[in-house]
Write a protein that holds these residues in place. Structure first.
Motif, PDB file in Angstrom:
ATOM      1  N   LEU A   1       1.120   5.103   0.103  1.00 15.21           N
ATOM      2  CA  LEU A   1       2.073   5.611  -0.886  1.00 15.21           C
ATOM      3  C   LEU A   1       3.509   5.277  -0.501  1.00 15.21           C
ATOM      4  O   LEU A   1       4.324   4.926  -1.366  1.00 15.21           O
ATOM      5  N   ILE A   2       3.819   5.362   0.777  1.00 17.18           N
ATOM      6  CA  ILE A   2       5.156   4.998   1.260  1.00 17.18           C
ATOM      7  C   ILE A   2       5.427   3.526   0.948  1.00 17.18           C
ATOM      8  O   ILE A   2       6.492   3.159   0.444  1.00 17.18           O
TER       9      ILE A   2
ATOM     10  N   ASP B   1       8.361  -2.558 -12.109  1.00 16.98           N
ATOM     11  CA  ASP B   1       8.334  -1.443 -13.061  1.00 16.98           C
ATOM     12  C   ASP B   1       7.213  -0.469 -12.730  1.00 16.98           C
ATOM     13  O   ASP B   1       7.335   0.732 -12.969  1.00 16.98           O
ATOM     14  N   GLU B   2       6.104  -1.010 -12.224  1.00 13.84           N
ATOM     15  CA  GLU B   2       4.949  -0.183 -11.852  1.00 13.84           C
ATOM     16  C   GLU B   2       4.233  -0.811 -10.663  1.00 13.84           C
ATOM     17  O   GLU B   2       4.326  -2.021 -10.447  1.00 13.84           O
ATOM     18  N   VAL B   3       3.470   0.035  -9.966  1.00 14.63           N
ATOM     19  CA  VAL B   3       2.532  -0.434  -8.942  1.00 14.63           C
ATOM     20  C   VAL B   3       1.152   0.060  -9.346  1.00 14.63           C
ATOM     21  O   VAL B   3       0.969   1.245  -9.644  1.00 14.63           O
ATOM     22  N   TRP B   4       0.219  -0.887  -9.397  1.00 16.69           N
ATOM     23  CA  TRP B   4      -1.173  -0.538  -9.695  1.00 16.69           C
ATOM     24  C   TRP B   4      -1.987  -0.633  -8.412  1.00 16.69           C
ATOM     25  O   TRP B   4      -1.956  -1.656  -7.720  1.00 16.69           O
ATOM     26  N   PHE B   5      -2.709   0.438  -8.107  1.00 12.37           N
ATOM     27  CA  PHE B   5      -3.612   0.471  -6.959  1.00 12.37           C
ATOM     28  C   PHE B   5      -4.967  -0.036  -7.448  1.00 12.37           C
ATOM     29  O   PHE B   5      -5.655   0.650  -8.208  1.00 12.37           O
TER      30      PHE B   5
ATOM     31  N   ILE C   1      -1.962   9.752  -6.549  1.00 16.37           N
ATOM     32  CA  ILE C   1      -0.837   9.288  -7.378  1.00 16.37           C
ATOM     33  C   ILE C   1      -0.546  10.196  -8.565  1.00 16.37           C
ATOM     34  O   ILE C   1       0.363   9.918  -9.351  1.00 16.37           O
ATOM     35  N   GLU C   2      -1.279  11.274  -8.679  1.00 19.46           N
ATOM     36  CA  GLU C   2      -1.098  12.200  -9.803  1.00 19.46           C
ATOM     37  C   GLU C   2       0.367  12.637  -9.894  1.00 19.46           C
ATOM     38  O   GLU C   2       0.972  13.012  -8.893  1.00 19.46           O
TER      39      GLU C   2
ATOM     40  N   LYS D   1       4.880   5.899 -12.467  1.00 17.93           N
ATOM     41  CA  LYS D   1       5.073   4.485 -12.125  1.00 17.93           C
ATOM     42  C   LYS D   1       3.930   3.936 -11.273  1.00 17.93           C
ATOM     43  O   LYS D   1       3.895   2.755 -10.958  1.00 17.93           O
ATOM     44  N   PHE D   2       3.003   4.794 -10.891  1.00 15.72           N
ATOM     45  CA  PHE D   2       1.806   4.392 -10.152  1.00 15.72           C
ATOM     46  C   PHE D   2       0.604   4.536 -11.073  1.00 15.72           C
ATOM     47  O   PHE D   2       0.481   5.524 -11.804  1.00 15.72           O
ATOM     48  N   ARG D   3      -0.290   3.536 -11.003  1.00 15.44           N
ATOM     49  CA  ARG D   3      -1.529   3.582 -11.777  1.00 15.44           C
ATOM     50  C   ARG D   3      -2.686   3.170 -10.879  1.00 15.44           C
ATOM     51  O   ARG D   3      -2.504   2.380  -9.958  1.00 15.44           O
TER      52      ARG D   3
END
Length: 190
Positions: A18-19, A31-35, A63-64, A68-70
């Protein structure tokens, strides 16, 4: 929209992930980070992995609340083992207006030329690279589509966390609270 794809087994996802994802978001002009949860990494032994849906649940818990995280389970429906280049091609066809970048640790650069169709990944997508301790120098650092990102040097491993759980040690500061609750309620890694 510029999206950083952070692939991993996330077995389990931890605060280090997450960091790094947040640093990529802030310093990588994303714009976003997708895991992207990988069902089976071709470089890892399959028997050490929790079921892919359990790992996806942990990512979602982690990520809840961060819009910006998916999470992405795209590789669950693709041939296994999954290869990054195939996933990138599939995501690009589904989201043609998105600019996808691959997020990797600096330790991946030295072996990156062993990845399936690595040239396509480099030329069509590019790499956002976060620092890792004790890495071999790579000529790829100088590639025009490789961007070194200023991020904290995080050296937390999922293996350390799994071993700590087996040894009944406290991991509360290594994983987000929602992930800890899932690990405890489902008796993961015991």
């Amino acid at each position: 929209m510029k999206v950083g794809l952070f692939f991993g087994s996330f077995n389990p996802i931890h605060v280090g992930h997450l960091i790094l994802a947040n640093a990529m978001l802030q310093n990588g002009n994303l714009d976003e980070v997708w895991f992207v949860v990988s069902p089976h990494n071709p470089f890892k032994k399959k028997n050490t992995l929790l079921h892919e849906f359990d790992r996806l649940d942990m990512v979602n818990a982690a990520i809840e609340g961060n819009f910006k995280f998916r999470s992405s389970d795209i590789e669950f429906r693709m041939p296994k083992p999954s290869y990054t280049v195939d996933t990138l091609a599939y995501l690009s066809s589904k989201h043609p207006h998105f600019d996808f970048k691959l997020i990797v640790g600096e330790d991946n650069l030295s072996g990156f030329k062993k990845w399936k169709n690595y040239e396509i990944i480099l030329n069509d997508y590019g790499l956002l690279v976060y620092p890792r301790p004790k890495v071999k120098e790579s000529d790829l650092r100088e590639h025009e589509n490789v961007k070194m990102i200023d991020a904290p040097m995080v050296d937390i491993s999922a293996t350390f966390i799994r071993n700590s759980i087996k040894e009944e040690k406290d991991i509360r500061y290594l994983v987000p609270e929602g992930v800890l609750k899932l690990i405890n309620s489902r008796s993961f890694y015991e």
